[in-house]
Scaffold this motif. Structure first.
Motif, PDB file in Angstrom:
ATOM      1  N   ARG A 282      43.941  36.914  49.422  1.00  0.00           N
ATOM      2  CA  ARG A 282      44.931  38.199  49.474  1.00  0.00           C
ATOM      3  C   ARG A 282      45.297  38.467  47.943  1.00  0.00           C
ATOM      4  O   ARG A 282      45.662  37.637  47.158  1.00  0.00           O
ATOM      5  CB  ARG A 282      46.098  37.994  50.421  1.00  0.00           C
TER       6      ARG A 282
ATOM      7  N   ARG B 218      50.592  34.113  41.784  1.00  0.00           N
ATOM      8  CA  ARG B 218      50.121  33.155  40.576  1.00  0.00           C
ATOM      9  C   ARG B 218      50.390  33.848  39.347  1.00  0.00           C
ATOM     10  O   ARG B 218      50.628  33.102  38.479  1.00  0.00           O
ATOM     11  CB  ARG B 218      48.818  32.774  40.964  1.00  0.00           C
TER      12      ARG B 218
ATOM     13  N   SER C 239      48.207  39.627  46.942  1.00  0.00           N
ATOM     14  CA  SER C 239      49.591  39.199  46.942  1.00  0.00           C
ATOM     15  C   SER C 239      49.622  37.821  46.448  1.00  0.00           C
ATOM     16  O   SER C 239      50.588  37.281  45.679  1.00  0.00           O
ATOM     17  CB  SER C 239      50.245  39.242  48.274  1.00  0.00           C
ATOM     18  N   ALA C 240      48.745  36.838  47.021  1.00  0.00           N
ATOM     19  CA  ALA C 240      48.732  35.340  46.446  1.00  0.00           C
ATOM     20  C   ALA C 240      48.149  35.522  44.811  1.00  0.00           C
ATOM     21  O   ALA C 240      48.757  34.788  44.097  1.00  0.00           O
ATOM     22  CB  ALA C 240      47.697  34.579  47.244  1.00  0.00           C
TER      23      ALA C 240
END
Length: 89
Positions: free
Chosen positions: A63, A70, A65-66
């Motif tokens: 994703r 990070r 968003s991940a």
């Protein structure tokens, strides 16, 4: 890109020179040129990092968003300690 690192060094040098040299010696430039150059280069480099991360995330099925999480975590781990050190000093 070593060329961009050299341009960033020039930008930082312009800002330092405008703060340390007498006003009469810096009439043809000011630190604003260095600040603008530094921000343009930083924006270019960060955009490249984000586009590469998005491309890698799409290829791996992760994703976005991940990837952004990070990215911001790495930024915070890089900036926050120096910020608190500066505040304490």
């Amino acid at each position: 890109m070593p060329q961009l690192d050299a341009l960033r060094a020039i930008a930082v040098g312009l800002v330092i020179a405008s703060h340390w040299l007498p006003v009469r010696q810096t009439f043809w430039f000011n630190g604003g040129i260095g600040v603008h150059l530094f921000f343009v280069l930083s924006g270019f480099l960060i955009t490249g990092i984000l586009l590469d991360a998005r491309r890698d995330a799409d290829a791996a099925g992760v994703r976005v968003s991940a990837v952004m999480g990070r990215f911001y975590l790495r930024r915070a781990l890089r900036i926050v300690p120096v910020f608190y050190l500066t505040v304490c000093v």
